[in-house]
Design an enzyme around this catalytic site. Structure first.
Site, mmCIF file in Angstrom:
data_model
loop_
_atom_site.group_PDB
_atom_site.id
_atom_site.type_symbol
_atom_site.label_atom_id
_atom_site.label_comp_id
_atom_site.label_asym_id
_atom_site.label_seq_id
_atom_site.Cartn_x
_atom_site.Cartn_y
_atom_site.Cartn_z
ATOM 1 N N ASP A 1 7.796 4.766 28.014
ATOM 2 C CA ASP A 1 7.053 5.666 29.300
ATOM 3 C C ASP A 1 6.613 6.734 28.711
ATOM 4 O OD1 ASP A 1 5.439 5.483 31.584
ATOM 5 O OD2 ASP A 1 7.595 5.543 32.270
ATOM 6 N N VAL B 1 -1.203 10.178 44.388
ATOM 7 C CA VAL B 1 -0.254 10.717 44.054
ATOM 8 C C VAL B 1 0.303 10.948 42.404
ATOM 9 C CG1 VAL B 1 1.872 10.767 44.305
ATOM 10 C CG2 VAL B 1 0.827 10.394 46.321
ATOM 11 N N ASN C 1 -0.877 12.244 35.957
ATOM 12 C CA ASN C 1 -0.462 13.675 35.843
ATOM 13 C C ASN C 1 -0.929 13.971 34.014
ATOM 14 O OD1 ASN C 1 2.090 13.136 37.096
ATOM 15 N ND2 ASN C 1 2.295 11.784 36.097
ATOM 16 N N GLY D 1 0.223 0.530 47.149
ATOM 17 C CA GLY D 1 -0.516 2.055 46.284
ATOM 18 C C GLY D 1 -1.201 1.067 44.901
ATOM 19 N N ALA D 2 -1.671 1.536 43.921
ATOM 20 C CA ALA D 2 -2.168 1.227 43.285
ATOM 21 C C ALA D 2 -1.227 0.205 42.616
ATOM 22 C CB ALA D 2 -2.943 1.825 42.618
ATOM 23 N N THR E 1 1.850 8.583 28.998
ATOM 24 C CA THR E 1 1.615 8.895 29.692
ATOM 25 C C THR E 1 1.213 10.192 29.374
ATOM 26 O OG1 THR E 1 3.984 7.687 31.541
ATOM 27 C CG2 THR E 1 2.636 10.317 32.482
ATOM 28 N N GLY F 1 9.128 2.120 33.456
ATOM 29 C CA GLY F 1 8.400 1.213 32.278
ATOM 30 C C GLY F 1 7.266 1.445 31.913
ATOM 31 N N LYS G 1 8.978 12.084 32.121
ATOM 32 C CA LYS G 1 7.621 12.223 31.561
ATOM 33 C C LYS G 1 6.494 12.424 31.899
ATOM 34 C CE LYS G 1 6.302 7.830 33.820
ATOM 35 N NZ LYS G 1 5.098 7.515 34.546
#
Length: 333
Positions: A246, A281, A258, A13-14, A250, A138, A193
């Protein structure tokens, strides 16, 4: 000069691809993907056009769909990195069960949807406690790591030897790696988070302002700490990279998937459409339900998590969610 090590990354994935690109600048790295057609595309294009387009593979990075080859690549002295989403951890571990597994760390952040278990609990349940294992986490966006921009991560493991090994391999070329033994704290911070980022995205999308964003981040950190300490984590961990660090990234970064879920919800988009548009995801979505259920069982007060889960799964409009949060009785901080 740092000695070259052999690293296999399981999952393309990424984030797994970004870590592979970064480590391949200094090490012999093999990136495994289960989709043979995707592997063929990556081999030909020398980049991951599906999950991380625009970031060429360095010469030290090879790609394979051969699972046995990925394990053989690291031998007993190299590092095995699991980079699947939380939902893919158990199936991946099932493939590792019964094999001669070297040192293992994982990158996923979340709670297993069906069981409410943290990744280290899933690892122990499937593989037992004999495998040297830990989590690498992290504040880090895949695109920035692949670009070689600076970031700081934490490796958490019971084994001091494993922590030192991971630091020796990963630390360098803009990646600074700290270490601790608080696996629970690091995993809880990385998981919850994502829920707070959905809440912050909703607030930003509704135009509630920077004051509201600051309040959500601060009270979100309090929720994360309450749950983490209830599960056995150390309170100090949540003030570090895998907690506050984090969370800030985010909740405020435009690259946050998210946060983009929250922005989409504020626009009135259906959740299915938001997730489909992302193409990746967003761990905060399944995590919100798992954490709400876990907090209920543990009697941990998590109003922001409950509010986000209400919007995601119970049909509560984002504006109603905000009104309900503001209507809560005042309390001591």
């Amino acid at each position: 000069m740092q000695a070259q090590s052999k690293v296999s990354i399981l999952g393309a994935g990424a984030w797994g691809t970004a870590v592979a690109i970064a480590l391949a600048q200094r090490h012999d790295v093999l990136l495994w993907a289960r989709d043979a057609a995707a592997v063929q595309d990556m081999q030909q294009a020398r980049e991951n056009t599906h999950y991380l387009k625009g970031f060429p593979f360095p010469a030290g990075l090879q790609v394979t769909a051969d699972f046995d080859a990925a394990l053989a690549h690291v031998g007993q002295d190299g590092l095995l990195i699991a980079s699947t989403p939380v939902a893919g951890m158990r199936p991946l571990l099932a493939r590792l069960k019964g094999r001669d597994i070297p040192n293992l760390v994982w990158l996923c952040k979340g709670f297993e949807y069906e069981t409410g278990l943290l990744p280290h609990q899933v690892v122990r349940e499937v593989l037992g406690g004999a495998v040297p294992a830990g989590v690498l986490s992290g504040p880090s966006f895949a695109q920035e790591v692949a670009r070689g921009l600076p970031c700081a991560l934490t490796v958490a493991a019971e084994s001091k030897w494993l922590r030192e090994m991971v630091v020796s391999i990963v630390h360098g070329n803009g990646m600074r790696v700290y270490s601790c033994d608080d696996v629970v704290g690091v995993e809880v911070g990385g998981a919850v988070k994502n829920i707070m980022a959905i809440a912050t995205g909703c607030a930003d999308g509704l135009g509630l302002g920077l004051n509201a964003r600051a309040a959500l981040i601060t009270r979100g950190l309090a929720e994360i700490t309450r749950l983490g300490t209830a599960l056995g984590g150390q309170a100090s961990t949540f003030m570090g990279l895998t907690g506050m660090g984090d969370l800030i990234l985010t909740c405020t970064g435009d690259l946050s998937r998210n946060r983009r879920v929250g922005l989409g919800l504020a626009e009135g988009k259906p959740l299915e459409q938001i997730v489909a548009d992302l193409g990746h995801v967003a761990e905060g979505v399944p995590c919100a339900k798992a954490v709400r259920d876990l907090a209920l069982r543990l009697a941990v007060d998590m109003p922001l998590t409950n509010a986000v889960a209400g919007v995601l799964f119970d049909g509560v409009p984002p504006k109603t969610m905000v009104a309900q949060l503001l209507a809560r009785d005042p309390r001591g901080e």
